[in-house]
Write a protein that holds these residues in place. Structure first.
Motif, short mmCIF file in Angstrom:
data_model
loop_
_atom_site.label_atom_id
_atom_site.label_comp_id
_atom_site.label_asym_id
_atom_site.label_seq_id
_atom_site.Cartn_x
_atom_site.Cartn_y
_atom_site.Cartn_z
N TYR A 122 -6.28 -0.13 -4.40
CA TYR A 122 -5.83 -1.08 -5.42
C TYR A 122 -6.62 -0.98 -6.72
O TYR A 122 -6.54 -1.87 -7.56
CB TYR A 122 -5.89 -2.51 -4.86
CG TYR A 122 -4.72 -2.80 -3.95
CD1 TYR A 122 -3.50 -3.21 -4.46
CD2 TYR A 122 -4.84 -2.64 -2.57
CE1 TYR A 122 -2.43 -3.47 -3.63
CE2 TYR A 122 -3.78 -2.88 -1.73
CZ TYR A 122 -2.56 -3.30 -2.27
OH TYR A 122 -1.50 -3.54 -1.45
N ASP A 142 2.24 -5.55 -8.39
CA ASP A 142 1.22 -6.28 -9.14
C ASP A 142 0.93 -7.67 -8.59
O ASP A 142 0.03 -8.35 -9.05
CB ASP A 142 1.63 -6.37 -10.61
CG ASP A 142 3.00 -7.02 -10.78
OD1 ASP A 142 3.60 -7.41 -9.75
OD2 ASP A 142 3.47 -7.11 -11.93
N SER A 143 1.71 -8.12 -7.59
CA SER A 143 1.46 -9.46 -7.03
C SER A 143 1.96 -9.55 -5.61
O SER A 143 2.87 -8.82 -5.21
CB SER A 143 2.15 -10.53 -7.90
OG SER A 143 3.55 -10.38 -7.86
N ASN A 177 8.13 -9.78 -3.64
CA ASN A 177 6.70 -9.63 -3.37
C ASN A 177 6.19 -10.76 -2.46
O ASN A 177 5.18 -11.39 -2.74
CB ASN A 177 5.90 -9.61 -4.68
CG ASN A 177 6.24 -8.41 -5.54
OD1 ASN A 177 6.70 -7.39 -5.04
ND2 ASN A 177 6.02 -8.54 -6.84
N THR A 227 -3.76 -6.00 -8.09
CA THR A 227 -2.73 -6.86 -7.50
C THR A 227 -3.29 -8.28 -7.31
O THR A 227 -4.40 -8.44 -6.79
CB THR A 227 -2.27 -6.29 -6.14
OG1 THR A 227 -1.72 -4.98 -6.35
CG2 THR A 227 -1.20 -7.18 -5.52
#
Length: 621
Positions: free
Chosen positions: A199, A49-50, A94, A81
Motif C-alpha cells: 500500500y 483508495d478506500s 469498496n 488507502t
C-alpha cells in the motif's frame, strides 16, 4: 571514428552509472512479495483508495469496539488507502462487510466452516468488495481479537506464498490453506511489512524492480515446481537432456534441407536479392520451428500445474516466436547490405575490422535501443529496463569484439591467399604469354606436317589444288609472321586466317568438309585477341569433322548481343564429353580470355539442340 568511439564509451558509462543509481530493495519483505506475485492465477491484489468496513448480523457491542480498533490499526499501515469503520449498511462500493452468523458457513467447495472470507476484484486486480463470515470464535478476548485482526488483514492483500516452498516458510497469514499459519495468533511484523509495501506509493514500479533484483526467487520456484511435480521421473528433472537429441536431429535435418534448397534456388532464381530473400525466409521459418519445439516441450515437461492439460504446442509460444523473428527479416537485408559495403569499402584490414565491429555490435544495439525507447519509455519506472539495456550492450559488444577478432584473422588469411593467387596468376600469365608467342611464331607442327604431305601427294595428281594449298599455307605463315609480338587483331583478319586454314583442311578432306562463315559486317574492324577464333575451328575439325565418315559441316557465326560479342562454332561431329577442357585444344582460348578479359568473358558448350561451342566477350576490353 574517434567521435564514434567516444560516443559509445559515454553511452555505456551513462547507462552503467544510471543502473548503479537504482536503489536496491531490502531482501525482506521483497523476496516474499516476488514469490507471492509469481502465481499468475492468484497474484498480489489490493484495494483502491478506500475501504468501508461495516458489521452485520448477531454481533455484540464489544465486537464492534474490537473491530473499530483493528480498523484504526490497519489504517495506520496502509499509506495509499483509507480504511474507515462505518455503521451504514447500504455501502456498495469498496465495502468490506463482517457478518456474524448463527450457523456454519459453506465455502466455495461446500465445506462447512466456522469462519470464512472472500473478496471480489476488477479486471485491474483491484478489490471492490469483500465479506467475512463469522459463526464462532473460541478463546480469550485477546485471542479472539488477534485472530480477527489476522483475518481482516489477510483480506487487504490477495496472494499467497508458493505451495512448494510453503512448508519451509515462517508462520504467516499468506501461507496457503493447510500449511502452518499465524491466522490464529497475532499479526506478526513480517506480514505487517508486506501490507505496508503493497500500500505504498509506486508499489507497481518497485515490484518490477524487485522482480529483476530477486530473479533467483523465480528460478528457485521453477526448480521447486519441477521437484514437486514428480521426483521419480528422470525426464522431469532433466528436460534439456531430453530435448537436446531431438532438437539436434531436427537442426541437422533442416540444414540438409536448406543445402538442397539452396542449390535449387540458385538454378531457378536468377535475381540475387530474391534468392537471398527466399533463403532467409526459409531459414527463419526453420529457426522458428526449432525454437517453438524446444520451448513448448520444455514447458510441457516442467509445468506442474495441470500439466496433463497443457498442449504440446502452445499458441502463445508460436505468437511470441513469430513476433520476435519477423522483424529480423528486414534486418537481415540491412546487415547483408552492410556486409557487402564492408567487403568493397576498403582494402585496409584494420578499417574492415572496425566496420565489422560496428555492424555486429553498434547497429543491433541501436535497433534494440530504439525499440526500447518507443515501447518501454514512459511506462512507469524504467530503471530496470536501463539495467537490461546495459546488459544487452555488454553482450553485443562482447560478440562484436569476438567476431571482429575472428574477422581480422580471416581478412589477413584472405589477403595472403589473394597475394599467392596473384603470384600464381602472374606465373600463369607469363606461361600463357610464352605459349602465345610460340603460337604466333609457328604453325602447329602436326598441322604443318599434314599440310606438306597433302601438297606432296597432290603435286603429281592435281597441280591446281597443290598450288591453292601452298598459297593458303603461305597465307597462314604470313598471318603469323606479320603479327609477331602483337596481342590484338581485327575480326576481319581473324576470319581471313580461319578461311585460309579451312581451305587447307578442305583440300585434305575434300567433299567431307563443308563450312559456312557468317559475320556481322559492322564488327569486321572490331579488335579481339590474336588467334582467338582459329583454335575453336581447329577443334571442330580435329574432334568433329575428322571423326565423321560422311560429310562434315562447320559453321562459324560472330554477332553482337546487347553489349557483348558472341563467337559460335558448331559442327555435326561426335558430342562434346562432359569434361571439355584443354584436352580438346582449348587451353590457349582459356588463357587468352583470362588474360584479356578477366572474369568478364565466358566459354560455353552444348550438345543439344545442336553441338555448339561459344565465346562471350565484352565489346570493349
Amino acid at each position: 571514428m574517434k567521435t564514434t568511439c567516444y560516443f559509445l564509451l559515454a553511452l555505456f558509462l551513462g547507462m552503467y552509472c544510471n543502473a548503479q543509481d537504482i536503489e536496491e530493495l531490502p531482501t525482506q519483505p521483497w523476496e516474499e512479495l516476488v514469490e507471492m506475485n509469481a502465481d499468475k492465477k492468484n497474484p498480489i491484489r489490493k484495494w483502491g483508495d478506500s475501504i468501508n468496513v461495516s458489521i452485520e448480523g448477531l454481533y455484540k457491542t464489544s465486537d464492534s469496539l474490537v473491530i473499530s480498533k483493528i480498523v484504526k490499526k490497519l489504517d495506520s499501515i496502509t499509506e495509499t488507502t483509507v480504511i474507515d469503520f462505518t455503521k451504514a449498511k447500504d455501502v456498495y462500493k469498496n465495502y468490506l462487510k463482517i457478518k456474524f452468523l448463527d450457523k456454519y458457513v459453506k465455502d466455495d467447495d461446500n465445506r462447512y466452516r466456522t469462519i470464512y472470507s472472500k473478496n471480489w476484484f476488477n479486471t485491474d486486480k483491484t478489490y471492490y468488495g469483500g465479506e467475512l463470515y463469522i459463526y464462532v470464535m473460541e478463546g480469550t478476548d485477546l485471542e479472539v481479537r488477534e485472530k480477527l485482526e489476522s483475518k481482516i488483514a489477510k483480506m487487504l492483500v490477495g496472494g499467497n506464498f508458493a505451495q512448494p516452498n510453503a512448508l519451509k516458510k515462517r508462520e504467516s497469514i499468506f501461507n496457503p490453506l493447510g500449511i502452518v499459519s499465524n491466522s490464529k495468533g497475532a499479526l506478526n511484523t513480517g506480514d505487517v511489512s508486506i501490507i505496508k509495501e503493497v500500500y505504498k506509493k509506486s508499489f507497481e514500479d518497485r515490484m518490477q524492480q524487485a522482480t529483476q533484483q530477486f530473479s533467483y526467487v523465480l528460478d528457485r520456484l521453477e526448480h521447486d515446481k519441477i521437484i514437486t511435480r514428480d521426483k521419480s521421473l528422470w525426464w522431469i528433472k532433466n528436460p534439456i537432456a531430453v530435448i537436446f537429441l531431438p532438437a539436434l536431429i531436427l537442426v541437422l535435418f533442416f540444414i540438409f534441407l536448406i543445402s538442397k534448397l539452396k542449390k535449387t534456388i540458385h538454378l531457378k532464381i536468377k535475381n540475387e536479392s530474391l534468392r537471398f530473400a527466399v533463403l532467409s525466409f526459409v531459414i527463419l521459418l526453420f529457426a522458428a520451428i526449432v525454437i517453438i519445439f524446444c520451448v513448448s516441450f520444455f514447458d510441457f515437461l516442467t509445468i506442474p500445474d495441470d500439466w496433463s492439460k497443457v498442449p504440446i504446442i502452445r499458441k502463445d509460444t508460436v505468437i511470441s516466436t513469430a513476433a520476435a523473428l519477423i522483424p529480423l527479416f528486414p534486418l537481415l537485408f540491412l546487415f547483408r547490405f552492410i556486409e557487402f559495403k564492408i567487403q568493397k569499402s576498403s582494402q585496409n584490414i584494420f578499417v574492415k575490422t572496425i566496420l565489422v565491429f560496428l555492424s555486429t555490435g553498434v547497429l543491433p544495439f541501436l535497433c534494440v535501443a530504439i525499440i526500447f525507447f518507443f515501447t518501454v519509455s514512459g511506462k512507469g519506472n524504467i530503471q530496470g529496463g536501463y539495467t537490461t539495456l546495459s546488459q544487452i550492450f555488454l553482450f553485443l559488444m562482447s560478440v562484436a569484439s569476438l567476431r571482429a577478432l575472428i574477422s581480422y584473422f580471416i581478412f589477413k588469411e584472405r589477403n595472403l591467399i589473394i597475394e599467392n593467387e596473384t603470384k600464381l596468376s602472374h606465373l600463369r600469365e607469363l606461361k600463357s604469354k610464352a605459349e602465345l608467342k610460340s603460337l604466333q611464331s609457328q604453325i602447329n607442327p602436326h598441322f604443318l606436317y599434314n599440310a606438306l604431305n597433302s601438297i606432296a601427294s597432290l603435286a603429281p595428281i592435281d597441280a591446281n589444288k597443290t598450288q591453292k594449298m601452298a598459297h593458303s599455307l603461305s597465307d597462314l605463315f604470313k598471318y603469323s609472321i606479320n603479327r609477331k609480338g602483337k596481342k590484338m587483331s581485327t575480326i576481319k583478319d581473324e576470319i581471313d586466317m580461319v578461311t585460309s586454314y579451312l581451305d587447307i583442311e578442305k583440300i585434305r578432306f575434300g567433299n567431307r568438309l563443308q563450312f559456312d562463315i557468317e559475320v556481322d559486317e559492322t564488327l569486321l574492324n572490331h579488335e579481339i585477341p590474336l588467334f582467338l577464333v582459329q583454335p575453336l575451328v581447329e577443334n571442330a575439325v580435329k574432334h568433329g569433322v575428322s571423326q565423321n565418315e560422311g560429310e562434315g559441316n562447320i559453321s562459324l557465326n560472330i554477332e553482337k548481343e546487347a553489349n557483348q560479342l558472341v563467337i559460335s562454332v558448331s559442327d555435326n561431329g561426335p558430342d562434346f564429353p562432359e569434361g571439355l577442357v584443354s584436352g580438346h585444344g582449348l587451353q590457349t582460348v582459356y588463357d587468352l580470355l583470362r588474360l584479356s578479359y578477366g572474369d568478364k568473358a565466358a566459354i560455353n558448350w552444348t550438345n543439344s539442340p545442336a553441338k555448339v561451342i561459344s565465346i562471350t566477350i565484352p565489346d570493349t576490353i
